[in-house]
Scaffold this motif. Structure first.
Motif, short mmCIF file in Angstrom:
data_model
loop_
_atom_site.label_atom_id
_atom_site.label_comp_id
_atom_site.label_asym_id
_atom_site.label_seq_id
_atom_site.Cartn_x
_atom_site.Cartn_y
_atom_site.Cartn_z
N THR A 62 0.88 -1.16 0.00
CA THR A 62 0.00 0.00 0.00
C THR A 62 0.92 1.22 0.00
N THR A 112 1.33 3.21 2.33
CA THR A 112 1.91 3.42 3.67
C THR A 112 2.96 2.35 3.97
N ILE A 115 -7.89 -3.45 10.11
CA ILE A 115 -8.49 -2.49 9.17
C ILE A 115 -9.05 -3.25 7.96
N HIS A 120 -9.84 -3.01 4.16
CA HIS A 120 -9.47 -2.20 2.99
C HIS A 120 -10.52 -2.40 1.90
N TRP A 167 -9.55 9.93 0.62
CA TRP A 167 -9.55 8.60 -0.01
C TRP A 167 -9.57 8.73 -1.51
N LEU A 196 -5.48 7.34 5.05
CA LEU A 196 -6.38 7.65 6.17
C LEU A 196 -7.25 6.44 6.47
N THR A 197 -7.38 6.14 7.77
CA THR A 197 -8.29 5.07 8.20
C THR A 197 -9.37 5.71 9.07
N ARG A 233 -10.32 1.57 5.35
CA ARG A 233 -9.37 2.39 4.58
C ARG A 233 -9.48 2.06 3.10
N PRO A 273 -7.08 2.37 0.13
CA PRO A 273 -5.70 2.71 -0.19
C PRO A 273 -5.55 3.20 -1.63
N SER A 305 -1.05 4.45 8.25
CA SER A 305 -2.07 5.49 8.04
C SER A 305 -2.45 6.23 9.32
N ILE A 321 -5.17 7.28 11.80
CA ILE A 321 -6.48 6.70 12.14
C ILE A 321 -7.33 7.73 12.88
#
Ligand code: TXA
Ligand code: MG
Length: 335
Positions: A29, A31, A61, A63, A89, A93-94, A117, A119, A177, A179
């Motif tokens: 991803t 991140t 999380i 995705h 997005w 960011l989550t 999230r 991604p 990310s 959160i």
């Protein structure tokens, strides 16, 4: 289409099929690398916790390929959540939201919220689109260790235990990310990242929210010795002002020291990495640098403290965790 492209497309198709059969797939991803499982498959999730060595009470999380899919997983989606999703997005960011009934306890740790999230990494996006469902993915490291930022890191962490590792090169951002919990009345940052508290605050204030707590800043007096995201070598953070004297003292004592500092080494030093002064570059290389210095097997890994503001806040959080100085917050344990 180039041969490389078609090879990658095939690898992504195979990976999506593997997920459908309940297997684990590591993927890049923007991140860090994630270790993915079908978020609707209980057996696959059990395997995920087993392989990571992570207690099943720790939520993961989910995705998704598109923000619109969040509706399949969450309910009571607030205006703040919608706006944050629209702005950030796909990206690092989550959002923690109220979960729908069908979301498995193994995803949420038994809580009534679920972390979502979307991604932006093209391989993560292609995998999610091909798979069509939600992919539960913690960072692809064993519990408590540094997150991987290359496919090689994942392979060296898990060997044959994870059969499919999609290789997307080095992750651009390099730390996990940001959160934000948007499940309650007031948004709250649970984990700082490269999307800064100040940036989130501007967006939220426009909506009339005052973000809760002071999670955007880093405590100056660390409260505990819990270790998360940690190298094997003990990590010590030292201010720029004290750095030279501290290092001199270590040398005097004969302590074998590996160093991550902004300055160049005063004399030739085999285990010294000079870090970038730009936070985006620093974050991009952070875990790789810590891994490299950890591999040296020194007595101590000395890190020159970065500034305390702006984009450095997420970096500080990871450095404090690496040094064992930051206790993970209860809901957000840094695994
Ligand atoms: O950048 C990232 O977020 C990476 C990539 C792979 O997407 N993932 C990642 O996952 O860092 P993980 O599992 O290593 O960290 C997720 C954090 C954990 O600390 C977990 O406690 C928290 O998210 N979390 C997950 N669900 C939550 C929930 N419902 N409420 C509060 N915290 C939650
Ligand atoms: Mg993690």
């Amino acid at each position: 289409m180039s041969e490389q492209e078609s090879e990658q497309e095939k690898a992504i198709k195979d990976a999506a099929q593997a997920l459908g059969r309940g297997r684990l797939v590591a993927f890049p991803t923007e991140t860090v690398y994630g270790l993915g499982a079908d978020a609707s498959n209980e057996d696959a999730l059990k395997k995920l916790y087993d392989v990571k060595g992570r207690p099943s009470s720790h939520p993961v999380i989910v995705h998704l390929a598109h923000a619109e899919e969040a509706e399949k997983w969450c309910t009571n989606i607030s205006e703040a959540a919608i706006v944050l999703g629209q702005i950030f997005w796909p990206g690092p960011l989550t959002l923690v939201l109220r979960k729908k009934k069908h979301v498995l306890d193994l995803v949420t740790g038994g809580q009534d919220t679920v972390a979502i999230r979307v991604p932006s990494h093209p391989i993560a996006q292609a995998l999610l689109q091909e798979f069509g469902g939600g992919i539960a993915a913690p960072s692809a490291n064993r519990f408590g260790r540094l997150s991987p930022t290359t496919a090689e890191d994942v392979r060296s962490e898990f060997g044959d235990e994870v059969a499919v590792v999609l290789d997307g090169g080095a992750c651009e951002i390099g730390i996990e990310s940001t959160i934000v919990d948007v499940s309650g009345d007031r948004p709250r940052i649970l984990r700082p990242g490269m999307i800064q508290a100040e940036t989130l605050a501007v967006v939220l204030e426009e909506l009339g929210f005052v973000p809760e707590g002071d999670s955007g800043t880093v405590p100056r007096v660390p409260g505990s010795t819990a270790s998360h995201y940690a190298p094997n070598t003990p990590v010590k953070l030292v201010s720029s002002a004290d750095f030279s004297a501290f290092l001199e003292e270590l040398e005097h004592q004969g302590t074998d020291t590996a160093v991550l500092a902004f300055r160049a080494p005063p004399v030739l030093h085999r285990h010294w990495i000079t870090a970038a002064r730009f936070p985006a570059h620093y974050a991009h290389n952070l875990y790789r640098n810590l891994r490299k210095l950890d591999a040296v097997g020194a007595d101590l890994l000395l890190v020159e403290e970065p500034p305390l503001d702006g984009e450095w806040v997420g970096i500080w959080d990871r450095l404090l965790r690496a040094s064992g100085s930051k206790q993970a917050e209860e809901e957000c344990d840094g695994s």
